[in-house]
Design an enzyme around this catalytic site. Structure first.
Site, PDB file in Angstrom:
ATOM      1  N   ASN A   1       0.847  -1.212   0.000  1.00 53.72           N
ATOM      2  CA  ASN A   1       0.000   0.000   0.000  1.00 53.72           C
ATOM      3  C   ASN A   1       0.874   1.251   0.000  1.00 53.72           C
ATOM      4  O   ASN A   1       0.601   2.221  -0.714  1.00 53.72           O
ATOM      5  CB  ASN A   1      -0.884   0.059   1.253  1.00 53.72           C
ATOM      6  CG  ASN A   1      -1.866  -1.082   1.342  1.00 53.72           C
ATOM      7  OD1 ASN A   1      -2.211  -1.696   0.343  1.00 53.72           O
ATOM      8  ND2 ASN A   1      -2.319  -1.375   2.554  1.00 53.72           N
TER       9      ASN A   1
ATOM     10  N   ARG B   1      -1.390 -16.296   6.020  1.00 53.26           N
ATOM     11  CA  ARG B   1      -0.097 -15.939   5.433  1.00 53.26           C
ATOM     12  C   ARG B   1       1.059 -16.753   6.010  1.00 53.26           C
ATOM     13  O   ARG B   1       2.192 -16.305   5.996  1.00 53.26           O
ATOM     14  CB  ARG B   1       0.139 -14.439   5.549  1.00 53.26           C
ATOM     15  CG  ARG B   1       0.306 -13.931   6.948  1.00 53.26           C
ATOM     16  CD  ARG B   1       0.207 -12.420   7.092  1.00 53.26           C
ATOM     17  NE  ARG B   1       0.898 -11.598   6.138  1.00 53.26           N
ATOM     18  CZ  ARG B   1       0.935 -10.255   6.207  1.00 53.26           C
ATOM     19  NH1 ARG B   1       0.330  -9.621   7.195  1.00 53.26           N
ATOM     20  NH2 ARG B   1       1.561  -9.547   5.306  1.00 53.26           N
TER      21      ARG B   1
ATOM     22  N   ASP C   1      -0.686   3.809   6.162  1.00 51.53           N
ATOM     23  CA  ASP C   1       0.239   3.641   5.033  1.00 51.53           C
ATOM     24  C   ASP C   1       0.202   4.890   4.144  1.00 51.53           C
ATOM     25  O   ASP C   1       1.232   5.341   3.644  1.00 51.53           O
ATOM     26  CB  ASP C   1      -0.150   2.411   4.196  1.00 51.53           C
ATOM     27  CG  ASP C   1      -0.146   1.129   5.024  1.00 51.53           C
ATOM     28  OD1 ASP C   1       0.613   1.066   6.015  1.00 51.53           O
ATOM     29  OD2 ASP C   1      -0.908   0.204   4.686  1.00 51.53           O
TER      30      ASP C   1
ATOM     31  N   ASN D   1      -1.593  14.045   6.663  1.00 44.32           N
ATOM     32  CA  ASN D   1      -2.905  13.911   7.307  1.00 44.32           C
ATOM     33  C   ASN D   1      -4.037  13.919   6.286  1.00 44.32           C
ATOM     34  O   ASN D   1      -5.017  13.193   6.419  1.00 44.32           O
ATOM     35  CB  ASN D   1      -3.133  15.140   8.199  1.00 44.32           C
ATOM     36  CG  ASN D   1      -3.061  14.787   9.649  1.00 44.32           C
ATOM     37  OD1 ASN D   1      -3.011  13.622  10.007  1.00 44.32           O
ATOM     38  ND2 ASN D   1      -3.071  15.796  10.483  1.00 44.32           N
TER      39      ASN D   1
ATOM     40  N   ASP E   1      -8.131  -1.063   0.892  1.00 45.78           N
ATOM     41  CA  ASP E   1      -6.886  -0.693   1.579  1.00 45.78           C
ATOM     42  C   ASP E   1      -6.092   0.360   0.829  1.00 45.78           C
ATOM     43  O   ASP E   1      -5.372   1.148   1.436  1.00 45.78           O
ATOM     44  CB  ASP E   1      -5.980  -1.923   1.737  1.00 45.78           C
ATOM     45  CG  ASP E   1      -6.578  -2.972   2.642  1.00 45.78           C
ATOM     46  OD1 ASP E   1      -7.770  -2.865   2.977  1.00 45.78           O
ATOM     47  OD2 ASP E   1      -5.840  -3.911   3.009  1.00 45.78           O
TER      48      ASP E   1
END
Ligand SMILES: O=C(O)C(=O)C[C@H](O)[C@H](O)COP(=O)(O)O
Length: 317
Positions: free
Chosen positions: A38, A106, A259, A283, A295
């Site tokens: 990401n 995973r 991220d 931000n 995501d």
């Protein structure tokens, strides 16, 4: 020359079609995610020349992620498809307020096959920043600690800036393991991008001045403390700034905001923005990410951030 490189995993992320407890989700949309992945997408969308060191399964999912990342403009010359290691999976649960949980599949991730022999000195040298996170480290913390230490050593010996997001995932390791391991990276780190809860694990304090003091003990002169909907606090070589939150249009999915913040912070740093502008920029990206489901789908392009900040006119039609 690349602006930034990162090392880490990517997964097929399965997003539920309906919000609420995952046990009742019967259909999912196939997407891709993973902290370092990401981050790389976020950097590339901002126009940074971005490289990624990783392994994916030599399977349909691995090919999908590979092509997706390539389509995002990420340099894929250090990403390889591995036989015998299926691409990792991550099922998401998203609640009505945008918060939720993730369920990883995973074990034996393809990225666990990376060794320090795979770290190409020339590749790391040819970059301005090396970004590392605790997620990749946690996947096999004893082995990956050595790998990351080798990578940051190469970076330091060659004047490459090192940024660290602890990104502590307690589904992958314990707080003690995380602290013990990540603290060993700190002497190599130039930029620390941390959540308050993660700083608490590392330094036993959630007090910003203490977090910065403890970081400085390790020679870290740039720190960003992410406080989610409360904004962020930054420190850079003696200067402090508290960025007020940028309210999102609507919170639909909070995953990926951290991220995105990291990508924005590194962009500001490389552009030589002052600390206040860097934090506002980062931000703003975090706020844009939480307004979009997925995501990395909400990670903005540079002109979208500038429009959001009122620095560029929005022409809708
Ligand atoms: O790689 C992992 O283990 C993940 O959890 C994948 C997530 O997509 C990101 O790491 C999001 O992280 P935040 O930006 O902090 O919300």
């Amino acid at each position: 020359m690349k602006d930034i490189i990162t090392i880490g995993d990517a997964m097929i992320t399965l997003d539920p079609s309906h919000k609420g407890p995952m046990r009742y989700s019967s259909s999912f949309e196939r997407k891709a995610g993973g902290a370092e992945f990401n981050f790389a997408i976020g950097c590339s969308r901002l126009g940074l020349r971005t490289g990624w060191i990783s392994r994916l399964g030599n399977d349909e999912f691995g090919r999908y992620i590979f092509n997706f990342a390539r389509g995002e403009g990420i340099d894929m010359s250090a990403v390889h498809l591995m036989n015998g290691y299926p691409t990792s999976l991550n099922f998401k649960e998203v609640m009505e307020d945008g918060t939720g949980r993730t369920f990883y599949y995973r074990e034996n991730s393809p990225v666990s096959t990376l060794t320090d022999k795979d770290l190409d000195e020339a590749y790391i040298k040819d970059s301005k920043v090396l970004h590392i996170t605790g997620v990749f480290t946690a996947i096999d913390y004893k082995k990956n600690k050595l790998l990351i230490k080798r990578a940051v050593e190469i970076a330091k010996n060659n004047g490459v800036i090192v940024s660290l997001d602890p990104n502590i995932r307690l589904k992958l390791w314990t707080k003690e393991q995380a602290r013990e391991t990540l603290v060993e990276f700190l002497p190599y780190v130039d930029i620390l991008l941390t959540g308050v809860d993660e700083a608490e694990v590392l330094f036993d304090t959630s007090e910003p001045s203490q977090i910065v003091e403890q970081s400085k003990v390790h020679g870290i002169e740039t720190v960003a403390i992410k406080e989610g909907e409360k904004g962020a606090i930054g420190y850079h070589q003696g200067e402090w700034y508290k960025a007020t939150p940028v309210p999102p249009k609507k919170v639909v999915d909070t995953v990926g905001a951290g991220d995105g913040f990291d990508a924005g912070f590194i962009y500001g740093f490389l552009e030589g923005f002052p600390l206040d502008k860097t934090l506002r920029f980062a931000n703003t990206i975090g706020s844009m990410v939480v307004s979009v489901y997925g995501d990395n789908e909400g990670l903005p392009y540079l002109d979208e951030v500038l429009t959001h900040l009122g620095e560029k006119e929005l022409i809708e039609r």
